[in-house]
Design a protein around this motif. Structure first.
Motif, PDB file in Angstrom:
ATOM      1  N   LEU A  85       0.806  -1.214   0.000  1.00 45.97           N
ATOM      2  CA  LEU A  85       0.000   0.000   0.000  1.00 45.97           C
ATOM      3  C   LEU A  85       0.843   1.270   0.000  1.00 45.97           C
ATOM      4  O   LEU A  85       0.597   2.199  -0.761  1.00 45.97           O
ATOM      5  N   ALA A  86       1.852   1.309   0.845  1.00 45.31           N
ATOM      6  CA  ALA A  86       2.657   2.526   0.977  1.00 45.31           C
ATOM      7  C   ALA A  86       3.629   2.732  -0.179  1.00 45.31           C
ATOM      8  O   ALA A  86       4.253   3.786  -0.277  1.00 45.31           O
ATOM      9  N   ASP A  87       3.735   1.729  -1.055  1.00 47.86           N
ATOM     10  CA  ASP A  87       4.686   1.822  -2.165  1.00 47.86           C
ATOM     11  C   ASP A  87       4.046   2.310  -3.459  1.00 47.86           C
ATOM     12  O   ASP A  87       4.704   2.327  -4.511  1.00 47.86           O
ATOM     13  N   ALA A  88       2.779   2.680  -3.417  1.00 50.41           N
ATOM     14  CA  ALA A  88       2.096   3.153  -4.619  1.00 50.41           C
ATOM     15  C   ALA A  88       1.198   4.319  -4.253  1.00 50.41           C
ATOM     16  O   ALA A  88       0.789   4.481  -3.092  1.00 50.41           O
ATOM     17  N   SER A  89       0.869   5.096  -5.249  1.00 52.94           N
ATOM     18  CA  SER A  89       0.026   6.276  -5.021  1.00 52.94           C
ATOM     19  C   SER A  89      -1.437   5.868  -4.882  1.00 52.94           C
ATOM     20  O   SER A  89      -1.845   4.795  -5.351  1.00 52.94           O
ATOM     21  N   PRO A  90      -2.246   6.724  -4.271  1.00 53.29           N
ATOM     22  CA  PRO A  90      -3.688   6.438  -4.208  1.00 53.29           C
ATOM     23  C   PRO A  90      -4.301   6.273  -5.585  1.00 53.29           C
ATOM     24  O   PRO A  90      -5.235   5.471  -5.765  1.00 53.29           O
ATOM     25  N   GLU A  91      -3.776   6.987  -6.569  1.00 53.67           N
ATOM     26  CA  GLU A  91      -4.319   6.882  -7.931  1.00 53.67           C
ATOM     27  C   GLU A  91      -4.101   5.483  -8.514  1.00 53.67           C
ATOM     28  O   GLU A  91      -4.977   4.953  -9.200  1.00 53.67           O
ATOM     29  N   ARG A  92      -2.943   4.900  -8.242  1.00 54.22           N
ATOM     30  CA  ARG A  92      -2.686   3.532  -8.727  1.00 54.22           C
ATOM     31  C   ARG A  92      -3.632   2.535  -8.065  1.00 54.22           C
ATOM     32  O   ARG A  92      -4.168   1.642  -8.720  1.00 54.22           O
ATOM     33  N   HIS A  93      -3.825   2.669  -6.771  1.00 56.38           N
ATOM     34  CA  HIS A  93      -4.749   1.771  -6.079  1.00 56.38           C
ATOM     35  C   HIS A  93      -6.178   1.973  -6.581  1.00 56.38           C
ATOM     36  O   HIS A  93      -6.937   1.005  -6.712  1.00 56.38           O
ATOM     37  N   ALA A  94      -6.531   3.218  -6.888  1.00 57.40           N
ATOM     38  CA  ALA A  94      -7.878   3.492  -7.402  1.00 57.40           C
ATOM     39  C   ALA A  94      -8.099   2.817  -8.747  1.00 57.40           C
ATOM     40  O   ALA A  94      -9.205   2.342  -9.040  1.00 57.40           O
ATOM     41  N   ARG A  95      -7.051   2.743  -9.563  1.00 57.46           N
ATOM     42  CA  ARG A  95      -7.199   2.075 -10.867  1.00 57.46           C
ATOM     43  C   ARG A  95      -7.439   0.578 -10.698  1.00 57.46           C
ATOM     44  O   ARG A  95      -8.150  -0.045 -11.495  1.00 57.46           O
ATOM     45  N   VAL A  96      -6.831   0.000  -9.664  1.00 53.36           N
ATOM     46  CA  VAL A  96      -7.076  -1.424  -9.377  1.00 53.36           C
ATOM     47  C   VAL A  96      -8.536  -1.641  -9.001  1.00 53.36           C
ATOM     48  O   VAL A  96      -9.186  -2.581  -9.464  1.00 53.36           O
ATOM     49  N   VAL A  97      -9.064  -0.768  -8.143  1.00 51.36           N
ATOM     50  CA  VAL A  97     -10.468  -0.875  -7.759  1.00 51.36           C
ATOM     51  C   VAL A  97     -11.372  -0.643  -8.962  1.00 51.36           C
ATOM     52  O   VAL A  97     -12.389  -1.334  -9.137  1.00 51.36           O
ATOM     53  N   GLU A  98     -10.997   0.280  -9.815  1.00 52.91           N
ATOM     54  CA  GLU A  98     -11.793   0.554 -11.008  1.00 52.91           C
ATOM     55  C   GLU A  98     -11.915  -0.684 -11.890  1.00 52.91           C
ATOM     56  O   GLU A  98     -13.002  -1.027 -12.354  1.00 52.91           O
ATOM     57  N   LEU A  99     -10.795  -1.351 -12.121  1.00 53.83           N
ATOM     58  CA  LEU A  99     -10.806  -2.524 -12.999  1.00 53.83           C
ATOM     59  C   LEU A  99     -11.555  -3.696 -12.386  1.00 53.83           C
ATOM     60  O   LEU A  99     -12.302  -4.395 -13.074  1.00 53.83           O
ATOM     61  N   ASN A 100     -11.383  -3.924 -11.092  1.00 51.57           N
ATOM     62  CA  ASN A 100     -11.904  -5.141 -10.466  1.00 51.57           C
ATOM     63  C   ASN A 100     -13.295  -5.009  -9.857  1.00 51.57           C
ATOM     64  O   ASN A 100     -13.920  -6.013  -9.563  1.00 51.57           O
ATOM     65  N   LEU A 101     -13.778  -3.768  -9.678  1.00 51.16           N
ATOM     66  CA  LEU A 101     -15.098  -3.573  -9.089  1.00 51.16           C
ATOM     67  C   LEU A 101     -16.002  -2.681  -9.944  1.00 51.16           C
ATOM     68  O   LEU A 101     -17.108  -3.078 -10.292  1.00 51.16           O
ATOM     69  N   LEU A 102     -15.522  -1.497 -10.279  1.00 48.51           N
ATOM     70  CA  LEU A 102     -16.374  -0.567 -11.028  1.00 48.51           C
ATOM     71  C   LEU A 102     -16.614  -1.039 -12.456  1.00 48.51           C
ATOM     72  O   LEU A 102     -17.723  -0.892 -12.985  1.00 48.51           O
ATOM     73  N   ALA A 103     -15.604  -1.613 -13.100  1.00 48.89           N
ATOM     74  CA  ALA A 103     -15.788  -2.096 -14.466  1.00 48.89           C
ATOM     75  C   ALA A 103     -16.829  -3.214 -14.546  1.00 48.89           C
ATOM     76  O   ALA A 103     -17.697  -3.185 -15.430  1.00 48.89           O
ATOM     77  N   PRO A 104     -16.802  -4.223 -13.659  1.00 41.78           N
ATOM     78  CA  PRO A 104     -17.877  -5.225 -13.708  1.00 41.78           C
ATOM     79  C   PRO A 104     -19.267  -4.633 -13.504  1.00 41.78           C
ATOM     80  O   PRO A 104     -20.234  -5.112 -14.091  1.00 41.78           O
ATOM     81  N   LEU A 105     -19.365  -3.585 -12.677  1.00 38.49           N
ATOM     82  CA  LEU A 105     -20.653  -2.912 -12.516  1.00 38.49           C
ATOM     83  C   LEU A 105     -21.072  -2.244 -13.816  1.00 38.49           C
ATOM     84  O   LEU A 105     -22.221  -2.378 -14.258  1.00 38.49           O
ATOM     85  N   THR A 106     -20.147  -1.537 -14.456  1.00 39.80           N
ATOM     86  CA  THR A 106     -20.435  -0.881 -15.737  1.00 39.80           C
ATOM     87  C   THR A 106     -20.868  -1.890 -16.783  1.00 39.80           C
ATOM     88  O   THR A 106     -21.857  -1.694 -17.507  1.00 39.80           O
ATOM     89  N   VAL A 107     -20.133  -2.991 -16.876  1.00 37.95           N
ATOM     90  CA  VAL A 107     -20.444  -4.026 -17.870  1.00 37.95           C
ATOM     91  C   VAL A 107     -21.803  -4.658 -17.588  1.00 37.95           C
ATOM     92  O   VAL A 107     -22.608  -4.869 -18.504  1.00 37.95           O
ATOM     93  N   SER A 108     -22.074  -4.958 -16.337  1.00 41.46           N
ATOM     94  CA  SER A 108     -23.347  -5.594 -15.986  1.00 41.46           C
ATOM     95  C   SER A 108     -24.529  -4.691 -16.304  1.00 41.46           C
ATOM     96  O   SER A 108     -25.561  -5.155 -16.811  1.00 41.46           O
ATOM     97  N   LEU A 109     -24.395  -3.404 -16.006  1.00 40.71           N
ATOM     98  CA  LEU A 109     -25.477  -2.467 -16.320  1.00 40.71           C
ATOM     99  C   LEU A 109     -25.705  -2.384 -17.825  1.00 40.71           C
ATOM    100  O   LEU A 109     -26.850  -2.326 -18.284  1.00 40.71           O
ATOM    101  N   ALA A 110     -24.616  -2.386 -18.607  1.00 41.28           N
ATOM    102  CA  ALA A 110     -24.752  -2.319 -20.059  1.00 41.28           C
ATOM    103  C   ALA A 110     -25.402  -3.583 -20.624  1.00 41.28           C
ATOM    104  O   ALA A 110     -26.086  -3.545 -21.642  1.00 41.28           O
ATOM    105  N   ALA A 111     -25.172  -4.720 -19.951  1.00 41.76           N
ATOM    106  CA  ALA A 111     -25.706  -5.998 -20.428  1.00 41.76           C
ATOM    107  C   ALA A 111     -27.111  -6.294 -19.909  1.00 41.76           C
ATOM    108  O   ALA A 111     -27.766  -7.234 -20.376  1.00 41.76           O
ATOM    109  N   TYR A 112     -27.599  -5.508 -18.962  1.00 37.02           N
ATOM    110  CA  TYR A 112     -28.818  -5.841 -18.229  1.00 37.02           C
ATOM    111  C   TYR A 112     -30.035  -6.055 -19.130  1.00 37.02           C
ATOM    112  O   TYR A 112     -30.768  -7.046 -18.967  1.00 37.02           O
ATOM    113  N   ASP A 113     -30.293  -5.170 -20.069  1.00 35.76           N
ATOM    114  CA  ASP A 113     -31.497  -5.302 -20.906  1.00 35.76           C
ATOM    115  C   ASP A 113     -31.494  -6.616 -21.672  1.00 35.76           C
ATOM    116  O   ASP A 113     -32.518  -7.302 -21.772  1.00 35.76           O
ATOM    117  N   HIS A 114     -30.339  -6.968 -22.244  1.00 31.18           N
ATOM    118  CA  HIS A 114     -30.227  -8.246 -22.952  1.00 31.18           C
ATOM    119  C   HIS A 114     -30.518  -9.415 -22.005  1.00 31.18           C
ATOM    120  O   HIS A 114     -31.279 -10.337 -22.337  1.00 31.18           O
TER     121      HIS A 114
END
Length: 246
Positions: A85-114
């Motif tokens: 944690l202390a070896d990386a910036s908050p922005e780098r950690h935020a990108r990890v959260v974006e890829l592993n949590l926010l992106a699946p939410l975005t994808v699921s919402l886009a796929a929902y109607d289908h």
């Protein structure tokens, strides 16, 4: 667990676990669409490849809007480098959260109607890191914990039209295992810590994903299925045994 003719999208499905998932769905008869930021490596997974960055919301929405049909979504894209944690910036950690949590939410919402029209299902690819301390990949572990909770909420909100489940995946032997576990001796040593005596193969994760997407799991939603070979042996047992031996 046949899925003949069903359309399945696997994110991050060009290598490793994702490629194993794509192969398992193809073997079950599904029409597989694999999307990732980079083209498939050799040997490539089956199905059609579409270049897509799941963090790009506009691109994700355009991709799903262009699909004529969708029955199953597998949110597999993710990962993180080992970084304290202390070896990386908050922005780098935020990108990890974006890829592993926010992106699946975005994808699921886009796929929902289908998925709603098809009465389909979503399979989230979680990790044991989301349920225990994850030193070196703390942001990843936190994101995977959130992903599992997100799947449970989706399962309630989107029922009865869409089923949502999570595979809680442990250590998997892929073409990149050496980056995490070292040479063959290192892989073997790590495998001995698993109750079943080996690391998972990508096909093990793929088979579990096919099950959750199939009619055999028609009454399973909001579940978290561990795919970890029995988990991890509690460290205190080894410590106690070593103490007794001395």
């Amino acid at each position: 667990m046949e899925l003949n003719g069903r359309v399945v999208v696997v994110t991050g499905g060009t290598r490793g676990v994702g490629a194993g998932i794509a192969r398992s769905f193809a073997q079950a008869g599904a029409d597989v669409v694999v999307c990732a930021r980079r083209p498939p490596e050799v040997p490539s997974p089956p199905g059609r490849f579409v270049e897509l960055d799941v963090r790009d919301g506009d691109a994700v929405r355009h991709f799903f809007a262009a699909l004529p049909r969708l029955d199953v979504l597998v949110n597999n894209a993710g990962g993180a480098p080992c970084r304290l944690l202390a070896d990386a910036s908050p922005e780098r950690h935020a990108r990890v959260v974006e890829l592993n949590l926010l992106a699946p939410l975005t994808v699921s919402l886009a796929a929902y109607d289908h998925l709603r029209r098809a009465r389909g299902s979503i399979v989230m690819i979680g990790s044991v890191s989301g349920g225990r301390p994850s030193p070196g990949t703390a942001a990843y572990g936190a994101a995977k914990a959130g992903l599992e909770n997100l799947a449970r909420s989706m399962a309630v909100e989107w029922a009865p039209h869409v089923r949502v489940n999570t595979l809680v995946v442990g250590m998997v032997r892929t073409e990149r295992s050496h980056l995490h576990y070292g040479d063959e001796d290192g892989v073997a040593a790590v495998a001995r810590t698993v109750p079943l005596g080996r690391l998972a193969e990508p096909s093990d994760v793929g088979a579990a994903a096919v099950f959750l997407a199939s009619d055999a799991a028609a009454y399973i939603s909001g579940a978290s299925l561990p795919v970890h070979g029995g988990g991890e042996r509690p460290a205190f047992l080894d410590a106690a045994t070593a103490r007794e031996e001395t």
